[in-house]
Scaffold this active site. Sequence first.
Site, PDB file in Angstrom:
ATOM      1  N   ARG A 227      35.105  38.150  42.511  1.00 24.08           N
ATOM      2  CA  ARG A 227      36.904  37.408  41.302  1.00 24.08           C
ATOM      3  C   ARG A 227      37.084  36.179  42.032  1.00 24.08           C
ATOM      4  NH1 ARG A 227      35.908  40.383  38.870  1.00 24.08           N
ATOM      5  NH2 ARG A 227      36.258  42.887  37.951  1.00 24.08           N
ATOM      6  N   GLU A 254      43.285  34.483  35.097  1.00 24.19           N
ATOM      7  CA  GLU A 254      43.045  34.248  34.276  1.00 24.19           C
ATOM      8  C   GLU A 254      43.635  34.674  32.685  1.00 24.19           C
ATOM      9  OE1 GLU A 254      39.019  36.487  34.709  1.00 24.19           O
ATOM     10  OE2 GLU A 254      38.873  35.447  36.294  1.00 24.19           O
ATOM     11  N   HIS A 275      34.967  34.807  33.150  1.00 21.89           N
ATOM     12  CA  HIS A 275      34.443  35.798  33.450  1.00 21.89           C
ATOM     13  C   HIS A 275      33.274  36.011  32.130  1.00 21.89           C
ATOM     14  CE1 HIS A 275      36.774  38.627  36.286  1.00 21.89           C
ATOM     15  NE2 HIS A 275      35.230  39.453  35.512  1.00 21.89           N
TER      16      HIS A 275
END
Length: 305
Positions: A227, A254, A275
């Site tokens: 993360r 993000e 991601h």
Amino acid sequence: MIIDRVSDKIIDKLKKTSIEVEYKPGLDRESLLKIIENYDVLIFRSRLKVDKEVIDRGSRLKILARYGIGLDNVDVEYAIKKGIAVVNAPKASCISVAELSIGLMIAIARNLHLHIDYVKKGVWSKGMFTGVELYGKKLGIIGFGRIGSRVGVYAKAMGMDVLIYDVKDLSMVMDIVGGKQVDLETLLSSSDFITLHVPLTPQTYHMLNDKTLSLVKDGAYIVNTSRGEIIDHRALLKHIEKLGGVALDVLEEEPPRSSHLIELIKHPKVIVTPHIGAETVEAMDRLADELVENIFEAIKWCLNS
Ligand code: NAD
């Protein structure tokens, strides 16, 4: 109600049951708050926070189903207090994330991002950026759970020495794993490569910060597929010149908008992927099976309680 993009397989699987499915990928928070009272099950990814307000508005809610692993965007404690089951799919994407972690490690060690960019622009960059091997290097794995332990197996197969930092006592399995459990300071100061695989919790937030990054060896490489918030990105930018390189699949914000993140992304020592840890055909396929199975387990639990 499904409020994020998911595979067709999960929609098909749910539609074959007596469950009515409404698919609203990209639904914004305001709209969610207005309509959540009409639904028993909410399926979501990491985009929106499923906090007290969402849970309180969901007067019919019985199951919160996270399409993926991380539950850091869900107030799990509050949901459970209100009798709502929380399920996820913790196993489905482990292989994909572990493979990406090794892939990013090789990519940053060999400056693949720079070579690919130069060659596409017509410059034959041979001899411009010499890389390093992984073989014989020390790999520090922070968080030795499902993903971290798999990265450990792959790294051992490539001839790396494995150091592990985890809050769990792993002494019983160390012989099998062939690594060494150490404290965080030792891992940071002796690893050539560092890879992060802890969940986001108050204890892991900014685990790599100005102080801990100053312990990292000169020339070391850092990979993060866990993360974004585990690393303080402003501090990372401050320390970037002394590092060999950094490869990140996750960011504090993000998609990134803040100027320090844009500066970090553009830095030649940095690789960023958007991601994509779980974005493989196989992981998505397994995710549908695992999540639907866990939703049905939760339905059984709801009926019996
Ligand atoms: P896991 O729960 O199996 O393992 C996490 C490990 O971290 C455990 O061994 C736990 O003991 C350890 N840990 C927890 N708190 C710690 C602390 N304060 N200090 C040291 N160790 C600590 O989790 P996992 O399934 O291996 O997932 C790891 C991470 O990968 C999570 O952050 C998850 O959100 C992330 N993830 C990312 C993607 C992606 O797309 N990039 C996909 C899936 C999972």
